[in-house]
Design an enzyme around this catalytic site. Structure first.
Site, PDB file in Angstrom:
ATOM      1  N   ASP A   8       0.751  -1.128   0.091  1.00  0.00           N
ATOM      2  CA  ASP A   8       0.028   0.009   0.034  1.00  0.00           C
ATOM      3  C   ASP A   8       0.902   1.283  -0.095  1.00  0.00           C
ATOM      4  O   ASP A   8       1.998   1.130   0.246  1.00  0.00           O
ATOM      5  CB  ASP A   8      -0.895   0.079   1.179  1.00  0.00           C
ATOM      6  CG  ASP A   8      -1.959   1.148   1.066  1.00  0.00           C
ATOM      7  OD1 ASP A   8      -2.823   1.373   0.104  1.00  0.00           O
ATOM      8  OD2 ASP A   8      -1.787   2.140   1.992  1.00  0.00           O
ATOM      9  N   GLU A  10       0.764   5.797   0.392  1.00  0.00           N
ATOM     10  CA  GLU A  10      -0.116   6.812   0.906  1.00  0.00           C
ATOM     11  C   GLU A  10       0.727   8.019  -0.036  1.00  0.00           C
ATOM     12  O   GLU A  10       1.845   7.963  -0.528  1.00  0.00           O
ATOM     13  CB  GLU A  10       0.167   7.316   2.094  1.00  0.00           C
ATOM     14  CG  GLU A  10      -0.359   6.330   2.990  1.00  0.00           C
ATOM     15  CD  GLU A  10      -1.958   6.174   2.800  1.00  0.00           C
ATOM     16  OE1 GLU A  10      -2.658   6.863   2.192  1.00  0.00           O
ATOM     17  OE2 GLU A  10      -2.607   5.176   3.047  1.00  0.00           O
ATOM     18  N   GLU A  53      -6.291  17.854   1.644  1.00  0.00           N
ATOM     19  CA  GLU A  53      -7.354  16.658   1.867  1.00  0.00           C
ATOM     20  C   GLU A  53      -6.582  15.449   2.056  1.00  0.00           C
ATOM     21  O   GLU A  53      -6.792  14.473   2.916  1.00  0.00           O
ATOM     22  CB  GLU A  53      -8.027  16.481   0.661  1.00  0.00           C
ATOM     23  CG  GLU A  53      -9.087  15.413   0.630  1.00  0.00           C
ATOM     24  CD  GLU A  53     -10.287  15.394   1.664  1.00  0.00           C
ATOM     25  OE1 GLU A  53     -10.727  14.659   2.080  1.00  0.00           O
ATOM     26  OE2 GLU A  53     -10.509  16.956   1.996  1.00  0.00           O
ATOM     27  N   HIS A 153      -5.403   6.462   7.396  1.00  0.00           N
ATOM     28  CA  HIS A 153      -4.886   5.589   6.556  1.00  0.00           C
ATOM     29  C   HIS A 153      -3.259   5.565   6.862  1.00  0.00           C
ATOM     30  O   HIS A 153      -2.747   6.544   6.856  1.00  0.00           O
ATOM     31  CB  HIS A 153      -5.263   6.134   5.221  1.00  0.00           C
ATOM     32  CG  HIS A 153      -6.641   5.887   5.074  1.00  0.00           C
ATOM     33  ND1 HIS A 153      -7.066   5.230   3.502  1.00  0.00           N
ATOM     34  CD2 HIS A 153      -7.612   6.277   5.637  1.00  0.00           C
ATOM     35  CE1 HIS A 153      -8.109   5.455   3.609  1.00  0.00           C
ATOM     36  NE2 HIS A 153      -8.839   5.828   4.684  1.00  0.00           N
ATOM     37  N   ASP A 158      -2.496  -0.602   6.545  1.00  0.00           N
ATOM     38  CA  ASP A 158      -3.575  -0.922   5.386  1.00  0.00           C
ATOM     39  C   ASP A 158      -3.153  -2.312   4.511  1.00  0.00           C
ATOM     40  O   ASP A 158      -3.807  -3.007   4.451  1.00  0.00           O
ATOM     41  CB  ASP A 158      -3.726   0.276   4.531  1.00  0.00           C
ATOM     42  CG  ASP A 158      -4.487   1.328   4.978  1.00  0.00           C
ATOM     43  OD1 ASP A 158      -4.743   1.149   6.106  1.00  0.00           O
ATOM     44  OD2 ASP A 158      -4.819   2.273   4.392  1.00  0.00           O
TER      45      ASP A 158
END
Length: 236
Positions: A8, A10, A53, A153, A158
């Protein structure tokens, strides 16, 4: 030997083509459907400001990332860990798009030359649960994977949740363990023989609510398939 890496990332935003970068990578290794305990986890300096965001989602501020290594500094280690593995990603197009953008900046070959295969659990979930929400959070809830500790997250967190979700999506063991098999080479496990004829199984007839709920599920599946479900043909 089946070797899988659950991965995963980000990022600073949603679009690598407009300059968004990776800020975190998390990888967890599984061999023959058992976690090995081997992981890779890095925070990265994206060399640009993060999107507000995105920061609200993963909590990785520009100040926190300022002294972290750049992708170029960790690329060899990450790619070496992923080399030849079946890399399992939820919504793989997103993460692979970002990884390819980072590799292109370094003049390196694209991601598919590193991984033996990329498995997308989002596509798997859409086939198993058509018309349903299939985000990682939704799958955790549906498959009873505990994600109550997921405030933000996080790539490694994750990746771990994804490994548990994948096991349940593929109808494997109920939980993941990091241990050797109980049977050593050359040994066999004794399995008791049971006379199944001695069991009397109760038969519970559905009530009106059960029948209505079942009909609603079939209707949803029929709608999601565009009216191509087999039972329509059989009923006709």
């Amino acid at each position: 030997m089946s070797r899988q890496i659950f991965l995963d990332t980000e990022t600073t935003g949603l679009n690598p083509e407009s300059g968004d970068r990776i800020v975190e990578i998390g990888c967890i290794e599984m061999v023959n459907r058992r976690l090995t305990g081997e992981t890779r986890h890095v925070y990265l300096n994206p060399e640009r400001k993060g999107n507000e965001e995105a920061i609200r989602i993963h909590g990785l501020t520009d100040a926190f990332l300022a002294d972290k290594p750049k992708f170029a500094e960790v690329a060899d280690d990450i790619l070496g860990f992923l080399q030849g593995a079946d890399v399992v990603i939820h919504n793989a197009a997103f993460d692979v798009g970002f990884l390819n953008a980072e590799l292109k900046r370094l003049g390196r070959q694209p991601f598919h030359t590193v991984a033996a295969r990329v498995t997308d659990t989002l596509l798997m979930a859409r086939e198993l649960f058509p018309g349903k929400a299939n985000s990682l959070d939704a799958l955790c809830k549906r498959l009873e994977v505990d994600n109550t500790h997921r405030t933000f997250h996080g790539a490694l967190l994750d990746a771990g949740l994804l490994a548990e979700v994948y096991i349940r999506l593929t109808r494997g063991q109920d939980s993941l363990v990091i241990q050797a098999d109980e049977a050593r080479p050359g040994q066999t496990l004794a399995v008791p023989q049971l006379d199944l004829a001695s069991f009397s199984l109760p038969v519970i007839a559905p009530d009106a609510d059960d029948i209505a709920a079942h009909a609603a599920v079939l209707a949803d599946l029929d709608k999601a398939s565009g009216g191509k479900t087999v039972w329509r043909t059989l009923a006709a």
